[in-house]
Design a protein around this motif. Sequence first.
Motif, mmCIF file in Angstrom:
data_model
loop_
_atom_site.group_PDB
_atom_site.id
_atom_site.type_symbol
_atom_site.label_atom_id
_atom_site.label_comp_id
_atom_site.label_asym_id
_atom_site.label_seq_id
_atom_site.Cartn_x
_atom_site.Cartn_y
_atom_site.Cartn_z
ATOM 1 N N VAL A 102 0.809 -1.220 0.000
ATOM 2 C CA VAL A 102 0.000 0.000 0.000
ATOM 3 C C VAL A 102 0.843 1.272 0.000
ATOM 4 N N GLN A 103 2.137 1.104 0.015
ATOM 5 C CA GLN A 103 3.024 2.268 0.005
ATOM 6 C C GLN A 103 2.903 3.016 -1.324
ATOM 7 N N LEU A 104 2.898 4.339 -1.234
ATOM 8 C CA LEU A 104 2.775 5.182 -2.416
ATOM 9 C C LEU A 104 3.941 4.933 -3.368
ATOM 10 N N PRO A 105 3.633 4.561 -4.621
ATOM 11 C CA PRO A 105 4.722 4.364 -5.590
ATOM 12 C C PRO A 105 5.440 5.683 -5.850
ATOM 13 N N SER A 106 6.701 5.589 -6.082
ATOM 14 C CA SER A 106 7.525 6.766 -6.345
ATOM 15 C C SER A 106 6.989 7.551 -7.536
ATOM 16 N N GLY A 107 6.861 8.860 -7.367
ATOM 17 C CA GLY A 107 6.441 9.737 -8.449
ATOM 18 C C GLY A 107 4.935 9.814 -8.665
ATOM 19 N N GLU A 108 4.152 9.115 -7.845
ATOM 20 C CA GLU A 108 2.697 9.139 -8.013
ATOM 21 C C GLU A 108 2.057 10.105 -7.021
ATOM 22 N N ASP A 109 0.886 10.620 -7.387
ATOM 23 C CA ASP A 109 0.146 11.541 -6.537
ATOM 24 C C ASP A 109 -0.558 10.762 -5.428
ATOM 25 N N GLN A 110 -0.383 11.205 -4.187
ATOM 26 C CA GLN A 110 -0.961 10.511 -3.044
ATOM 27 C C GLN A 110 -2.496 10.475 -3.120
ATOM 28 N N ASN A 111 -3.119 11.563 -3.554
ATOM 29 C CA ASN A 111 -4.582 11.590 -3.655
ATOM 30 C C ASN A 111 -5.098 10.560 -4.659
ATOM 31 N N ASP A 112 -4.413 10.407 -5.783
ATOM 32 C CA ASP A 112 -4.813 9.412 -6.770
ATOM 33 C C ASP A 112 -4.662 7.999 -6.215
ATOM 34 N N TRP A 113 -3.558 7.767 -5.517
ATOM 35 C CA TRP A 113 -3.283 6.444 -4.936
ATOM 36 C C TRP A 113 -4.346 6.095 -3.883
ATOM 37 N N VAL A 114 -4.700 7.050 -3.029
ATOM 38 C CA VAL A 114 -5.725 6.818 -2.021
ATOM 39 C C VAL A 114 -7.084 6.582 -2.688
ATOM 40 N N ALA A 115 -7.414 7.377 -3.696
ATOM 41 C CA ALA A 115 -8.692 7.227 -4.389
ATOM 42 C C ALA A 115 -8.839 5.828 -4.988
ATOM 43 N N VAL A 116 -7.786 5.317 -5.594
ATOM 44 C CA VAL A 116 -7.810 3.974 -6.176
ATOM 45 C C VAL A 116 -8.122 2.942 -5.090
ATOM 46 N N HIS A 117 -7.504 3.080 -3.927
ATOM 47 C CA HIS A 117 -7.722 2.113 -2.846
ATOM 48 C C HIS A 117 -9.111 2.262 -2.217
ATOM 49 N N VAL A 118 -9.618 3.476 -2.131
ATOM 50 C CA VAL A 118 -10.969 3.682 -1.595
ATOM 51 C C VAL A 118 -11.992 2.997 -2.495
ATOM 52 N N VAL A 119 -11.874 3.197 -3.796
ATOM 53 C CA VAL A 119 -12.811 2.578 -4.737
ATOM 54 C C VAL A 119 -12.686 1.058 -4.684
ATOM 55 N N ASP A 120 -11.469 0.546 -4.609
ATOM 56 C CA ASP A 120 -11.261 -0.897 -4.530
ATOM 57 C C ASP A 120 -11.876 -1.446 -3.240
ATOM 58 N N PHE A 121 -11.700 -0.742 -2.131
ATOM 59 C CA PHE A 121 -12.272 -1.156 -0.851
ATOM 60 C C PHE A 121 -13.802 -1.184 -0.941
ATOM 61 N N PHE A 122 -14.387 -0.149 -1.538
ATOM 62 C CA PHE A 122 -15.839 -0.097 -1.736
ATOM 63 C C PHE A 122 -16.311 -1.300 -2.541
ATOM 64 N N ASN A 123 -15.618 -1.618 -3.626
ATOM 65 C CA ASN A 123 -16.001 -2.762 -4.459
ATOM 66 C C ASN A 123 -15.944 -4.067 -3.673
ATOM 67 N N ARG A 124 -14.926 -4.228 -2.840
ATOM 68 C CA ARG A 124 -14.788 -5.465 -2.056
ATOM 69 C C ARG A 124 -15.863 -5.566 -0.976
ATOM 70 N N ILE A 125 -16.142 -4.461 -0.287
ATOM 71 C CA ILE A 125 -17.190 -4.464 0.736
ATOM 72 C C ILE A 125 -18.540 -4.737 0.080
ATOM 73 N N ASN A 126 -18.761 -4.142 -1.076
ATOM 74 C CA ASN A 126 -19.996 -4.354 -1.814
ATOM 75 C C ASN A 126 -20.175 -5.835 -2.166
ATOM 76 N N LEU A 127 -19.102 -6.477 -2.564
ATOM 77 C CA LEU A 127 -19.146 -7.899 -2.892
ATOM 78 C C LEU A 127 -19.482 -8.728 -1.652
ATOM 79 N N ILE A 128 -18.839 -8.430 -0.538
ATOM 80 C CA ILE A 128 -19.111 -9.155 0.710
ATOM 81 C C ILE A 128 -20.558 -8.940 1.135
#
Length: 143
Positions: A44-70
């Motif tokens: 989950v560590q921010l990849p070098s050179g990437e925007d932190q907000n974009d990285w967090v947004a990707v994980h929030v959406v992924d988390f939502f999709n997984r919770i939705n599936l459960i």
Amino acid sequence: LKQVFNKDKTFRPKRKFEPGTQRFELHKRAQASLNSGVDLKAAVQLPSGEDQNDWVAVHVVDFFNRINLIYGTICEFCTERTCPVMSGGPKYEYRWQDDMKYKKPTALPAPQYMNLLMDWIEVQINNEDIFPTSVGKCEEEAK
């Protein structure tokens, strides 16, 4: 088992990232790291050179999709009759308030609470002011 996977009844459409975008690439990177059995802290560590907000947004959406599936797999077993209260065990009861229809914390059956919650989260995820789809938009607005 077919009832569990009835898309009209249990599942919301999965949020997706537009192929060819930077967020799509970040999503692929996140998926690859989570599926490779590596250290979760490193995954989950921010990849070098990437925007932190974009990285967090990707994980929030992924988390939502997984919770939705459960949630989709258990919702047929938790009805207004079998789950009349949204609770976190005997000591905690969750009440819904949205300042629109429910102006005060209101006790609701668990399925109704969860549907309102999932709808609310989806609205937040789709809100361009909170989760802009243009990469780097948060950075530009912060300047």
